[in-house]
Design an enzyme around this catalytic site. Structure first.
Site, PDB file in Angstrom:
ATOM      1  N   GLY A 152       8.817  -0.139   9.275  1.00  0.00           N
ATOM      2  CA  GLY A 152       8.280  -0.044   7.914  1.00  0.00           C
ATOM      3  C   GLY A 152       8.776   1.150   7.120  1.00  0.00           C
ATOM      4  O   GLY A 152       8.992   1.063   5.921  1.00  0.00           O
ATOM      5  N   GLU A 153       8.931   2.271   7.788  1.00  0.00           N
ATOM      6  CA  GLU A 153       9.163   3.503   7.043  1.00  0.00           C
ATOM      7  C   GLU A 153      10.559   4.084   7.210  1.00  0.00           C
ATOM      8  O   GLU A 153      11.081   4.754   6.324  1.00  0.00           O
ATOM      9  CB  GLU A 153       8.100   4.533   7.454  1.00  0.00           C
ATOM     10  CG  GLU A 153       6.761   4.150   6.868  1.00  0.00           C
ATOM     11  CD  GLU A 153       5.566   4.778   7.555  1.00  0.00           C
ATOM     12  OE1 GLU A 153       4.983   5.697   6.995  1.00  0.00           O
ATOM     13  OE2 GLU A 153       5.200   4.326   8.653  1.00  0.00           O
ATOM     14  N   PRO A 162      13.759 -10.724  12.606  1.00  0.00           N
ATOM     15  CA  PRO A 162      14.834 -10.098  11.825  1.00  0.00           C
ATOM     16  C   PRO A 162      14.694 -10.306  10.317  1.00  0.00           C
ATOM     17  O   PRO A 162      15.122  -9.461   9.535  1.00  0.00           O
ATOM     18  CB  PRO A 162      16.100 -10.800  12.344  1.00  0.00           C
ATOM     19  CG  PRO A 162      15.729 -11.347  13.681  1.00  0.00           C
ATOM     20  CD  PRO A 162      14.256 -11.656  13.626  1.00  0.00           C
ATOM     21  N   THR A 183       3.793  -6.524   5.083  1.00  0.00           N
ATOM     22  CA  THR A 183       4.920  -6.257   5.968  1.00  0.00           C
ATOM     23  C   THR A 183       5.199  -7.388   6.942  1.00  0.00           C
ATOM     24  O   THR A 183       6.261  -7.434   7.547  1.00  0.00           O
ATOM     25  CB  THR A 183       4.633  -4.975   6.767  1.00  0.00           C
ATOM     26  OG1 THR A 183       3.300  -5.074   7.289  1.00  0.00           O
ATOM     27  CG2 THR A 183       4.705  -3.757   5.884  1.00  0.00           C
ATOM     28  N   GLY A 242       0.806  -1.215   0.000  1.00  0.00           N
ATOM     29  CA  GLY A 242       0.000   0.000   0.000  1.00  0.00           C
ATOM     30  C   GLY A 242       0.836   1.261   0.000  1.00  0.00           C
ATOM     31  O   GLY A 242       0.555   2.190  -0.733  1.00  0.00           O
ATOM     32  N   PHE A 243       1.859   1.296   0.839  1.00  0.00           N
ATOM     33  CA  PHE A 243       2.757   2.458   0.974  1.00  0.00           C
ATOM     34  C   PHE A 243       2.007   3.724   1.380  1.00  0.00           C
ATOM     35  O   PHE A 243       2.483   4.826   1.151  1.00  0.00           O
ATOM     36  CB  PHE A 243       3.544   2.709  -0.331  1.00  0.00           C
ATOM     37  CG  PHE A 243       4.309   1.523  -0.822  1.00  0.00           C
ATOM     38  CD1 PHE A 243       5.262   0.921  -0.016  1.00  0.00           C
ATOM     39  CD2 PHE A 243       4.085   0.989  -2.088  1.00  0.00           C
ATOM     40  CE1 PHE A 243       5.987  -0.179  -0.467  1.00  0.00           C
ATOM     41  CE2 PHE A 243       4.800  -0.112  -2.533  1.00  0.00           C
ATOM     42  CZ  PHE A 243       5.751  -0.701  -1.727  1.00  0.00           C
ATOM     43  N   LEU A 298      11.545  -8.168  16.439  1.00  0.00           N
ATOM     44  CA  LEU A 298      10.818  -9.415  16.726  1.00  0.00           C
ATOM     45  C   LEU A 298      11.041 -10.468  15.654  1.00  0.00           C
ATOM     46  O   LEU A 298      11.020 -11.667  15.937  1.00  0.00           O
ATOM     47  CB  LEU A 298       9.313  -9.141  16.852  1.00  0.00           C
ATOM     48  CG  LEU A 298       8.883  -8.109  17.899  1.00  0.00           C
ATOM     49  CD1 LEU A 298       7.380  -8.190  18.125  1.00  0.00           C
ATOM     50  CD2 LEU A 298       9.633  -8.285  19.209  1.00  0.00           C
TER      51      LEU A 298
HETATM   52 MO1  MOS Z   1       2.338   4.464   5.852  1.00  0.00          MO
HETATM   53  S1  MOS Z   1       2.543   6.089   4.585  1.00  0.00           S
HETATM   54  O1  MOS Z   1       1.805   5.175   7.278  1.00  0.00           O
HETATM   55  O2  MOS Z   1       1.224   3.503   5.019  1.00  0.00           O
END
Ligand code: MOS
Length: 752
Positions: A717-718, A645, A478, A249-250, A643
């Site tokens: 994630g970011e 790797p 993810t 999704g990003f 949690l």
């Molecule tokens: Mo992220 S831009 O919080 O899906």
């Protein structure tokens, strides 16, 4: 670390754990939003405006309506009511493009939906959509790339509520800058970027009377439910949103877009299930993008490299009607120690679809600018850029006046520098060569917020020795299925392959959006509380069953570890598997519910909580053929306890790949005549692909952040995208002598 497992070597926490949903995905059994089939399913294709500013004066649908297999052509007159939604409490009712589809005849961006064709097949709907003729009163669109802030009040509305344009201030930054012996004053530009998840956005809408079920690739099923309930005038309980798998999704799938409401309305009007899959071109028009941002950064420093002033003034493009704010100042006020600071922003309305969050919204473009300015300052000071950051490391969060819960940026820099070989850097431009190539080395730091959303979850223990963990969050690729399985396995002692994970459904306990890299940190306390509650029910069964070895015991005397119920005083050696306890009682399952509060948005936190990291980048430059490549990357991330790797490394590697694209390739270009995004396809919108990706070395520090949750885990994630482009442009400067301050770096920038 609190653990229910006697043998910590068996804990699935911290183990390299392959995706538990991997087999479903690689065998094609994972069902994405557009994979659900229903009898009588109809297909919808929107008609896109071919102007970016003006009005629809007429829509000729006659030819389209007569085409074979066409069920209806919808427009404002016949789509039925679609109400406006409003922001509710907490994470409810959030939408970036607030205007309901077809609400008026005004076209404000290219590709805005003006009609909807529905047919028995995708092909018939597609052909009918193409046959609709629109007549427009057309005006010149404003898609100008030069961003000056619009006249807006000091406090403005955003997609999440009101925000002050002066975001952070301390001391007198203007005066300190004027008096600073060393100064940087530069403007950095990041272009419009479009998220391009492989899975197209899609809605399948099914009505049963006044009950609505939606299959949607959503990053937030509960928010989508609240928005749809409002738009269709329904009680929330009448709307169910299902999102079993998301092909990434990003951020583009965080908040609802107009195609979803159109599919729901068409299904209502025709009394049949309707599926609408957005095309790749529409992905560039109607489902958000990272807006263009222009940032002026001013740094003042002493000759020995101590910051005395930091100012950031930025402007982000936004849509005509909406209120998106790209929060580029998010990290500025705490990342470095500086007594005088000013962070403020404005916005500039353009004839483009609404921008939205894209991976690392705010901080990613923000850190590109501030980290680039730090690198320019280091050059002026003839100081190693790593050293400059060490000199300005803050002791506390100076913007909030509170300590950091766990900040190890300097250790990241040290480890990154060592792994990369940074001490061998010769700072002179073009001075480093290997195999006939000019090398450029650059670096940058990064940070990303750490917090928790409120979460509810349930854990079941079943008489066949399996467990089920349920939470209405999503797995956007993810690894959330896997994290939930690991957590449930650790607390119940049930091996991973006997853990069932249920997510992506509003009929489950309310879970968080898959956003802000916060899901993992958020779900831990709720899942743990649910498992503890399930154990409590199990003790009740154990003590209440005639003939049970625990019959004469009080529930408070019992413990549950590694899947065994035992008397605390006796220890686990004489424990009984929970499945035996349940079977003896003829109980199929016990369920525990857990709940945890959020910390996100706490106005008075005790600690400043963030993840940190740094990137070291090597580029190679061949001036003879103007060939620039990212050749080597070392990234170090301080994200608390990791949690999984395997999944965490995937996230950082993916972010680095995206960072290469951000630095060198990605930009959405709007045609000034038509206002259309002209590179709206995967051939012309260039992204980093395998051939662009060098070896990426990822290292994680291991400092659990115990203020955040019982495992000390933050998110990953970011953060890997934050700061990366600044490291690349610094490396480009080191190789070529050219400072590129407008992304992406283009070959023509380097032909000087
Ligand atoms: Mo992220 S831009 O919080 O899906």
């Amino acid at each position: 670390m609190p653990t229910t497992q006697a043998d910590s070597t068996k804990s699935p926490i911290g183990q390299r754990t392959p995706r538990v949903d991997g087999p479903l995905k690689v065998t094609g059994r994972a069902q994405y939003a557009s994979d659900f089939k229903f009898p009588g399913l109809l297909y919808a294709v929107p008609v896109e405006a071919t102007i970016a500013n003006g009005r629809v004066t007429a829509l000729d649908t006659a030819a389209a309506e007569k085409m074979p297999g066409v069920r209806a052509i919808f427009q404002r007159a016949n789509i039925g009511p679609i109400f406006r939604s409003t922001l509710g409490e907490g994470f409810e009712g959030i939408v970036d493009e607030r205007r309901p589809p077809f609400a008026d005849d005004v076209v404000r961006y290219y590709g805005q939906y003006i009609a909807l064709a529905v047919g028995d097949t995708f092909e018939s709907a597609r052909a009918a959509a193409d046959a609709v003729r629109a007549t427009y009163a057309k005006e010149r669109p404003n898609v100008s790339t030069d961003l000056k802030p619009d006249d807006e009040p000091d406090e403005i509305e955003t997609s999440f509520g009101p925000v002050k344009r002066l975001q952070s201030v301390r001391g007198d930054a203007e005066k300190a800058f004027a008096g600073a012996p060393v100064r940087v004053d530069q403007t950095y530009v990041t272009p419009t970027e479009t998220h391009n998840p492989i899975e197209l956005q899609a809605t399948t809408a099914v009505w049963d009377g006044d009950m609505l079920t939606i299959y949607e690739e959503s990053q937030g099923v509960f928010n989508l439910r609240s928005v749809l309930a409002q738009m269709f005038g329904l009680p929330k309980e009448h709307v169910r949103v299902i999102t079993k798998f998301v092909g990434s999704g990003f951020g583009s799938k965080l908040w609802p877009w107009t195609h979803c409401a159109l599919a729901v309305a068409a299904a209502r009007q025709l009394k049949k299930p309707v599926k609408l899959v957005v095309s790749r071109r529409m992905m560039f028009q109607t489902v958000g993008h990272r807006p263009r941002v222009q940032q002026r950064v001013r740094l003042g420093a002493t000759p020995d490299g101590k910051l005395v002033s930091l100012q950031q003034d930025y402007v982000n493009a936004q849509a005509i009607l909406d209120n998106y704010h790209e929060d580029c100042g998010e990290a500025t006020a705490f990342q470095y120690s500086v007594p005088n600071l000013w962070v403020a922003f404005g916005r500039a309305r353009r004839n483009v679809g609404s921008p939205t969050a894209m991976r690392g919204p705010g901080a990613v473009p923000g850190l590109y600018a501030t980290e680039s300015a730090m690198n320019e300052l280091a050059e002026q000071l003839k100081l190693d850029p790593v050293r400059l950051r060490v000199l300005n490391e803050p002791k506390i969060d100076e913007s909030m006046g509170v300590p950091f819960s766990s900040r190890h940026l300097l250790e990241c820099l040290e480890l990154g520098g060592e792994k990369f070989g940074w001490s061998r850097r010769n700072p002179a431009v073009g001075s480093m060569k290997r195999d006939g190539l000019t090398l450029g080395w650059g670096m940058a730091g990064c940070t990303w917020v750490a917090a928790r959303f409120p979460v509810q979850a349930s854990v079941q223990l079943r008489d066949d020795g399996t467990t089920r963990v349920a939470c209405g969050t999503q797995d956007i690729g993810t690894g959330t299925y896997t994290i939930l399985a690991q957590l449930a396995s650790q607390k119940t002692g049930v091996p991973l392959d006997k853990v069932e994970v249920a997510l992506g459904d509003t009929s489950l306990p309310e879970g968080p959006i898959s956003g802000g890299s916060m899901v993992t940190a958020s779900v831990i306390p709720a899942v743990y509380a649910a498992a503890d509650a399930a154990a409590g029910s199990l003790f009740g069964v154990a003590t209440g069953t005639p003939g049970s070895p625990f019959e004469k015991r009080a529930a408070a005397d019992l413990a549950f570890e590694n899947g065994l119920v035992f008397v605390k005083a006796d220890g686990p050696a004489r424990g009984v598997p929970f499945a035996d306890v349940l079977r003896r009682a003829q109980v199929r399952l016990v369920t525990g519910n857990g709940k945890s509060e959020g910390t996100f948005g706490d106005p008075k936190p005790k600690y400043s909580m963030h993840s940190y990291g740094c990137h070291f980048v090597e580029v190679t430059w061949q001036p003879e053929i103007a060939r620039l490549r990212v050749n080597r990357v070392v990234t170090v991330i301080d994200a608390g306890r990791i949690l999984n790797p395997l999944a965490a490394r995937n996230q950082i590697e993916g972010a680095v790949v995206m960072g290469i694209g951000m630095a060198l390739f990605e930009h959405t270009t709007y045609d000034p005549q038509t206002g259309a995004p002209i590179n709206s396809n995967l051939a012309d919108y260039v992204m980093a692909v395998n051939a662009d990706v060098p070896p990426i070395e990822v290292h994680f520090l291991d400092h659990p952040d115990m203020e955040l949750n019982a495992l000390g885990a933050r998110g990953v994630g970011e953060i890997g995208l934050a700061g990366f482009a600044a490291a690349v442009t610094d490396a480009v400067h080191h190789a070529t002598g050219v400072r590129v301050r407008e992304l992406p770096v283009k070959i023509e920038d380097l032909l000087v």
